[in-house]
Design a protein around this motif. Structure first.
Motif, mmCIF file in Angstrom:
data_model
loop_
_atom_site.group_PDB
_atom_site.id
_atom_site.type_symbol
_atom_site.label_atom_id
_atom_site.label_comp_id
_atom_site.label_asym_id
_atom_site.label_seq_id
_atom_site.Cartn_x
_atom_site.Cartn_y
_atom_site.Cartn_z
ATOM 1 N N PRO A 1 0.837 -1.201 0.000
ATOM 2 C CA PRO A 1 0.000 0.000 0.000
ATOM 3 C C PRO A 1 0.875 1.256 0.000
ATOM 4 O O PRO A 1 1.861 1.330 0.749
ATOM 5 N N GLY A 2 0.516 2.195 -0.823
ATOM 6 C CA GLY A 2 1.302 3.428 -0.955
ATOM 7 C C GLY A 2 2.251 3.401 -2.132
ATOM 8 O O GLY A 2 2.728 4.454 -2.574
ATOM 9 N N ASP A 3 2.514 2.209 -2.651
ATOM 10 C CA ASP A 3 3.397 2.117 -3.825
ATOM 11 C C ASP A 3 2.704 2.704 -5.056
ATOM 12 O O ASP A 3 1.500 2.509 -5.255
ATOM 13 N N ARG A 4 3.480 3.374 -5.860
ATOM 14 C CA ARG A 4 2.980 3.861 -7.156
ATOM 15 C C ARG A 4 3.590 2.956 -8.220
ATOM 16 O O ARG A 4 4.807 2.973 -8.446
ATOM 17 N N LEU A 5 2.736 2.164 -8.846
ATOM 18 C CA LEU A 5 3.211 1.160 -9.800
ATOM 19 C C LEU A 5 3.054 1.659 -11.229
ATOM 20 O O LEU A 5 2.030 2.247 -11.585
ATOM 21 N N THR A 6 4.068 1.414 -11.998
ATOM 22 C CA THR A 6 4.022 1.756 -13.420
ATOM 23 C C THR A 6 4.179 0.479 -14.228
ATOM 24 O O THR A 6 5.177 -0.240 -14.089
ATOM 25 N N VAL A 7 3.176 0.206 -15.036
ATOM 26 C CA VAL A 7 3.205 -0.984 -15.890
ATOM 27 C C VAL A 7 3.642 -0.544 -17.281
ATOM 28 O O VAL A 7 3.114 0.424 -17.831
ATOM 29 N N SER A 8 4.603 -1.241 -17.826
ATOM 30 C CA SER A 8 5.109 -0.861 -19.141
ATOM 31 C C SER A 8 5.305 -2.102 -20.007
ATOM 32 O O SER A 8 5.348 -3.232 -19.504
ATOM 33 N N ALA B 1 10.380 3.286 -6.685
ATOM 34 C CA ALA B 1 11.830 3.229 -6.479
ATOM 35 C C ALA B 1 12.541 2.570 -7.656
ATOM 36 O O ALA B 1 13.769 2.428 -7.639
ATOM 37 N N GLY B 2 11.757 2.154 -8.658
ATOM 38 C CA GLY B 2 12.364 1.495 -9.811
ATOM 39 C C GLY B 2 12.558 0.006 -9.627
ATOM 40 O O GLY B 2 13.117 -0.660 -10.503
ATOM 41 N N GLU B 3 12.103 -0.529 -8.509
ATOM 42 C CA GLU B 3 12.220 -1.977 -8.289
ATOM 43 C C GLU B 3 11.175 -2.701 -9.133
ATOM 44 O O GLU B 3 10.005 -2.282 -9.168
ATOM 45 N N VAL B 4 11.614 -3.772 -9.777
ATOM 46 C CA VAL B 4 10.679 -4.561 -10.585
ATOM 47 C C VAL B 4 9.830 -5.421 -9.660
ATOM 48 O O VAL B 4 10.343 -6.177 -8.835
ATOM 49 N N VAL B 5 8.528 -5.281 -9.809
ATOM 50 C CA VAL B 5 7.587 -6.060 -9.004
ATOM 51 C C VAL B 5 7.212 -7.344 -9.745
ATOM 52 O O VAL B 5 7.167 -8.425 -9.156
ATOM 53 N N VAL B 6 6.945 -7.206 -11.019
ATOM 54 C CA VAL B 6 6.574 -8.349 -11.866
ATOM 55 C C VAL B 6 7.205 -8.133 -13.227
ATOM 56 O O VAL B 6 7.265 -7.000 -13.720
ATOM 57 N N SER B 7 7.670 -9.221 -13.846
ATOM 58 C CA SER B 7 8.142 -9.098 -15.226
ATOM 59 C C SER B 7 7.872 -10.396 -15.963
ATOM 60 O O SER B 7 7.720 -11.453 -15.346
ATOM 61 N N THR C 1 4.359 -10.557 -29.784
ATOM 62 C CA THR C 1 4.986 -10.893 -28.504
ATOM 63 C C THR C 1 5.515 -9.612 -27.874
ATOM 64 O O THR C 1 6.154 -8.801 -28.543
ATOM 65 N N CYS C 2 5.236 -9.432 -26.597
ATOM 66 C CA CYS C 2 5.673 -8.233 -25.872
ATOM 67 C C CYS C 2 6.421 -8.634 -24.604
ATOM 68 O O CYS C 2 6.095 -9.643 -23.982
ATOM 69 N N SER C 3 7.381 -7.824 -24.236
ATOM 70 C CA SER C 3 7.936 -7.927 -22.884
ATOM 71 C C SER C 3 7.149 -6.956 -22.019
ATOM 72 O O SER C 3 6.784 -5.866 -22.483
ATOM 73 N N VAL C 4 6.850 -7.364 -20.809
ATOM 74 C CA VAL C 4 6.043 -6.522 -19.925
ATOM 75 C C VAL C 4 6.658 -6.516 -18.532
ATOM 76 O O VAL C 4 7.313 -7.484 -18.115
ATOM 77 N N SER C 5 6.472 -5.415 -17.845
ATOM 78 C CA SER C 5 6.957 -5.363 -16.463
ATOM 79 C C SER C 5 6.169 -4.332 -15.678
ATOM 80 O O SER C 5 5.495 -3.466 -16.244
ATOM 81 N N CYS C 6 6.285 -4.460 -14.384
ATOM 82 C CA CYS C 6 5.642 -3.522 -13.470
ATOM 83 C C CYS C 6 6.691 -3.145 -12.423
ATOM 84 O O CYS C 6 7.302 -4.029 -11.821
ATOM 85 N N SER C 7 6.898 -1.852 -12.246
ATOM 86 C CA SER C 7 7.916 -1.376 -11.303
ATOM 87 C C SER C 7 7.279 -0.409 -10.315
ATOM 88 O O SER C 7 6.279 0.249 -10.622
ATOM 89 N N ASN C 8 7.909 -0.303 -9.153
ATOM 90 C CA ASN C 8 7.395 0.647 -8.161
ATOM 91 C C ASN C 8 8.122 1.993 -8.299
ATOM 92 O O ASN C 8 8.974 2.174 -9.180
#
Lengths: 154, 139
Positions: free
Chosen positions: B90-97, B122-128, B113-120
């Motif tokens: 909670p409080g994280d701002r996530l950017t999906v790209s 701080a730039g940490e990858v949450v999902v890829s 085919t796409c590469s996808v990721s979600c980062s917070n």
């Protein structure tokens, strides 16, 4: 509750419960991790995807409402239903996920999900479990498949 | 949306702030009431030291980016393969790209085919991971 072959019986779970659930909707005990074996097939679970559920999902996700059930809303209920089949302790987390969508589900439809244990891996206190899920619509047509790997706390 | 999409195309980002209220709504919608997501007192006692968003909620953000880019084709033909890298709180701002990695025509369809990721924030990858879908080929 658990079958080891293709059992077409349907187990209706109105309130599927979440991870950490200990009993199925029919009151049967959920399977403990230690009792699971690769290849084990669970009884099919059926659930409805009504408008209220879709509205909640769309609000939580900030999604645009597509006029059908978003596939990940279909999948979310399927994955949550695993908590009624397998005794997942509090703190269980997701490690990886695969999906394959093959059909849309209209709002208000019922679908059924069948889960299979693909792999168990225990190393020290860490216990991992990989499950495959197949979700079919009311006509028996597969609308999506998934593969989930979860980590259970020691 | 224009067809065909081109290799190297960057997909429009989807940005979402994670809130405990949304996590609760998601628990109600999904039926996943694991206390690691909704019970702050319990979650504080775990190694994660607080509640985290459902992994599937983060995947839903990712899917939303893809449906905005590709429309119903994503929801009806999509394939997704993802690994969770770090928790979203909670409080994280996530950017999906995402980025289009390949476009292959096969008769009347185009496989993307796409590469996808979600980062917070701080730039940490949450999902890829990777996403694939099928589009009708242009005439």
């Amino acid at each position: 509750m658990i079958t080891r072959s293709s059992d077409e019986s349907v187990h209706t779970v109105a309130d599927a419960g979440g991870c950490g659930g200990r009993r199925t909707g029919a009151g049967e005990l959920a399977a403990d991790y230690d009792s699971l074996t690769a290849g084990q097939v669970f009884q099919r679970v059926e659930y409805a995807l009504d408008a209220a559920t879709v509205d909640l999902y769309v609000a939580a996700v900030g999604a645009s409402h597509p006029g059908y059930v978003p596939p990940l809303a279909v999948a979310a209920r399927a994955i949550a239903s695993l908590g009624g089949l397998i005794a997942l302790p509090p703190g269980t987390i997701h490690a990886s996920q695969e999906f394959e969508f093959s059909g849309l589900v209209p709002v208000g439809a019922r679908v059924s999900c069948q889960a299979t244990v693909v792999r168990k891996l225990a190393r020290g206190p860490m216990r991992m479990l990989t499950l495959e899920t197949v979700i079919d619509d009311e006509d028996g047509r597969t609308v999506q498949k998934g593969r989930s790997t979860i980590v259970l706390p020691g | 949306m224009e067809y065909p999409v081109a290799q190297g195309t960057t997909l429009p980002e989807f940005v979402r702030e994670v809130t405990q209220a949304d996590i609760r709504r998601y628990a109600d919608a999904s039926g996943d009431f694991n206390p690691i997501h909704i019970d702050e007192a319990f979650a504080a006692t775990t190694p994660l030291k607080g509640t985290i968003a459902h992994g599937m909620l983060v995947l839903a953000y990712l899917s939303e980016m893809l449906v905005r880019a590709f429309g119903e084709a994503w929801d009806s033909t999509g394939r997704l393969s993802l690994r969770f890298r770090s928790p979203a709180r909670p409080g994280d701002r996530l950017t999906v790209s995402g980025r289009v990695e390949s476009v292959q025509r096969d008769g009347g369809i185009v496989c993307v085919t796409c590469s996808v990721s979600c980062s917070n924030q701080a730039g940490e990858v949450v999902v890829s991971g990777d996403a694939e879908l099928t589009l009708p080929a242009p005439l």
